[in-house]
Design an enzyme around this catalytic site. Structure first.
Site, mmCIF file in Angstrom:
data_model
loop_
_atom_site.group_PDB
_atom_site.id
_atom_site.type_symbol
_atom_site.label_atom_id
_atom_site.label_comp_id
_atom_site.label_asym_id
_atom_site.label_seq_id
_atom_site.Cartn_x
_atom_site.Cartn_y
_atom_site.Cartn_z
ATOM 1 N N SER A 41 0.814 -1.229 0.000
ATOM 2 C CA SER A 41 0.000 0.000 0.000
ATOM 3 C C SER A 41 0.840 1.269 0.000
ATOM 4 O O SER A 41 1.903 1.334 0.631
ATOM 5 C CB SER A 41 -0.863 -0.011 1.262
ATOM 6 O OG SER A 41 -1.421 1.252 1.494
ATOM 7 N N GLU A 73 0.113 3.638 1.705
ATOM 8 C CA GLU A 73 0.110 4.072 3.110
ATOM 9 C C GLU A 73 1.497 3.841 3.734
ATOM 10 O O GLU A 73 1.855 4.494 4.715
ATOM 11 C CB GLU A 73 -0.989 3.316 3.857
ATOM 12 C CG GLU A 73 -1.188 3.692 5.313
ATOM 13 C CD GLU A 73 -1.841 5.045 5.569
ATOM 14 O OE1 GLU A 73 -2.371 5.655 4.620
ATOM 15 O OE2 GLU A 73 -1.795 5.510 6.718
ATOM 16 N N TYR A 98 -1.689 0.395 10.668
ATOM 17 C CA TYR A 98 -1.931 -0.292 9.389
ATOM 18 C C TYR A 98 -0.706 -0.143 8.485
ATOM 19 O O TYR A 98 -0.236 -1.127 7.888
ATOM 20 C CB TYR A 98 -3.175 0.313 8.719
ATOM 21 C CG TYR A 98 -3.372 -0.097 7.276
ATOM 22 C CD1 TYR A 98 -4.030 -1.279 6.946
ATOM 23 C CD2 TYR A 98 -2.906 0.708 6.225
ATOM 24 C CE1 TYR A 98 -4.214 -1.658 5.620
ATOM 25 C CE2 TYR A 98 -3.087 0.339 4.904
ATOM 26 C CZ TYR A 98 -3.738 -0.841 4.608
ATOM 27 O OH TYR A 98 -3.918 -1.208 3.287
#
Ligand code: NAP
Ligand code: G4F
Length: 331
Positions: A125, A127, A149
């Site tokens: 990801s 992220e 996460y």
């Protein structure tokens, strides 16, 4: 020649449902792993139920992963299952690490045991870039995750790289930037916005409560992104690829496109609600997918504006059909 077999973990999720459709269209025999629940909720794959084979398994349970791989004997494994909602990762940080981090090791170990010759895709990801150290972000940009996460995904990414290098597995990691669709979960900001645009337009709601309107994301269409996942597993050599549009927009831009599409004004309905602010924020993401374009021949086909309008239209149709299709409380 018999059909190639693919196993998708997370087949009931947004990406899993698009990937299953895509692989069926390519002639694959598609298997999916699902978790047991007291209420079966397979809405996104209901239309595919008689075309896919489902196996019960959980990322927390090694035995079930090995059994799922032994039963499906896949040529390609797409590991999409994860706890994918960033905000929830502060509420359940260790469970997030188990699902989205250690769960990847369990999958890779199961693969080594049951089907080491298969090809493996890991859903990494953007992220992971978090507080970005370079603009735009590429495969070589260092990671600086800003949420439990994001930290779990960094672990999942590097264990994939490590198993590729340690055991010569064909394991690739797709560093995907945000991608959305009418099937996006209602808690994610784009879908929350498009659902509210539709609900306010139809007179079912009056306001939309949001957190940080200035956060910027590189948003693409999920249907385009699952194609990139598949292309990665068709390469002779496994590798890591950024998948992104190269265009960034703010949450405010997203509201303006969605509300503008149904003739509403942001200032009349949006309420800033501090309870939606995160303990640490990712302010700006924008990806450089040059490697995916060069090596995979991949390019996105749906623009940000087309995507948001598609989602608003789908939510208007959904709510006009079923005004009771409400948002879960607190989203
Ligand atoms: P999603 O809609 O939230 O789907 C997640 C899937 O994972 C669901 O099928 C869920 O099953 C399954 N799952 C969760 N925990 C599990 C467990 N312990 N065991 C087995 N299955 C489990 O997510 P998505 O948007 O499709 O994203 C797919 C993957 O890409 C995720 O790994 C996500 O972190 C990653 N990713 C997404 C984006 C994006 O913008 N969408 C960007 C980068 C990376 P249930 O239906 O039972 O809950
Ligand atoms: O839609 P979001 O919740 O997505 P986020 O955090 O970027 O994560 C998504 O993309 C990642 C890829 O970068 C995936 F790995 C991950 O699985 C997931 O799919 O939030 C987007 C932005 C954030 O900056 C958030 O603070 O929108 C901001 N925001 C403002 N108000 C809000 C809200 N987000 C949500 N969910 N709800 C709000 O009310």
């Amino acid at each position: 020649m018999s059909a190639r077999r693919a196993l998708i973990t997370g087949i009931t999720g947004q990406d899993g449902s698009y990937l299953a459709e895509f692989l069926l269209d390519q002639g694959y025999e598609v298997h999916g792993m699902v978790r047991r629940s007291s209420t079966e909720k397979f809405d996104r794959i209901e239309h595919l139920r008689n075309r896919v084979t489902l196996h019960q398994g959980d990322l927390l349970d090694q035995r079930s992963l090995v059994d799922t791989l032994r039963a499906s004997q896949p040529d390609e494994i797409y590991n999409l299952a994860a706890m994918s909602f960033v905000a929830a990762s502060w509420v359940q940080p260790t469970l997030t690490a188990e699902f989205s981090g250690t769960g990847v090791t369990r999958m890779l170990e199961a693969m080594r045991e049951a089907c080491p010759e298969a090809r493996f895709y890991q859903a990494s990801s953007s992220e992971m870039f978090g507080k970005v150290l370079e603009v735009p972000q590429t495969e070589t940009t260092p990671f600086y995750p800003r949420s439990p996460y994001g930290v779990a995904k960094v672990y999942g990414h590097f264990i994939t790289v490590n198993y590729r290098e340690s055991y010569e597995l064909h394991a690739s990691s797709g560093i995907l930037f945000n991608h959305e669709s009418p099937r996006r979960g209602l808690e994610f900001v784009t879908r929350k916005i498009t659902w509210h645009a539709a609900a306010i337009k139809l007179g079912l709601e009056t306001e939309l409560r949001l957190g940080n309107l200035d956060a910027e994301r590189d948003w693409g269409f999920a249907g385009d992104y699952v194609r990139a996942m598949w292309l990665m597993l068709q390469q002779d050599e496994p590798s890591d690829f950024v998948v992104a549009t190269g265009v960034s927009h703010s949450v405010r831009d997203c509201v303006e496109v969605a509300f503008g599409h149904v003739g509403l004004a942001l200032d009349d309905h949006v309420v800033l609600d501090p309870s939606y602010l995160r303990p640490a924020e990712v302010e700006h993401l924008i990806g450089d997918a040059s490697k995916a374009k060069r090596v995979l021949g991949w390019a996105p086909e749906v623009s940000f504006e087309q995507l948001i309008r598609m989602m608003v239209d789908a939510d208007v149709a959904l709510l006009a059909r079923d005004p009771a299709a409400r948002l879960p409380r607190g989203q």
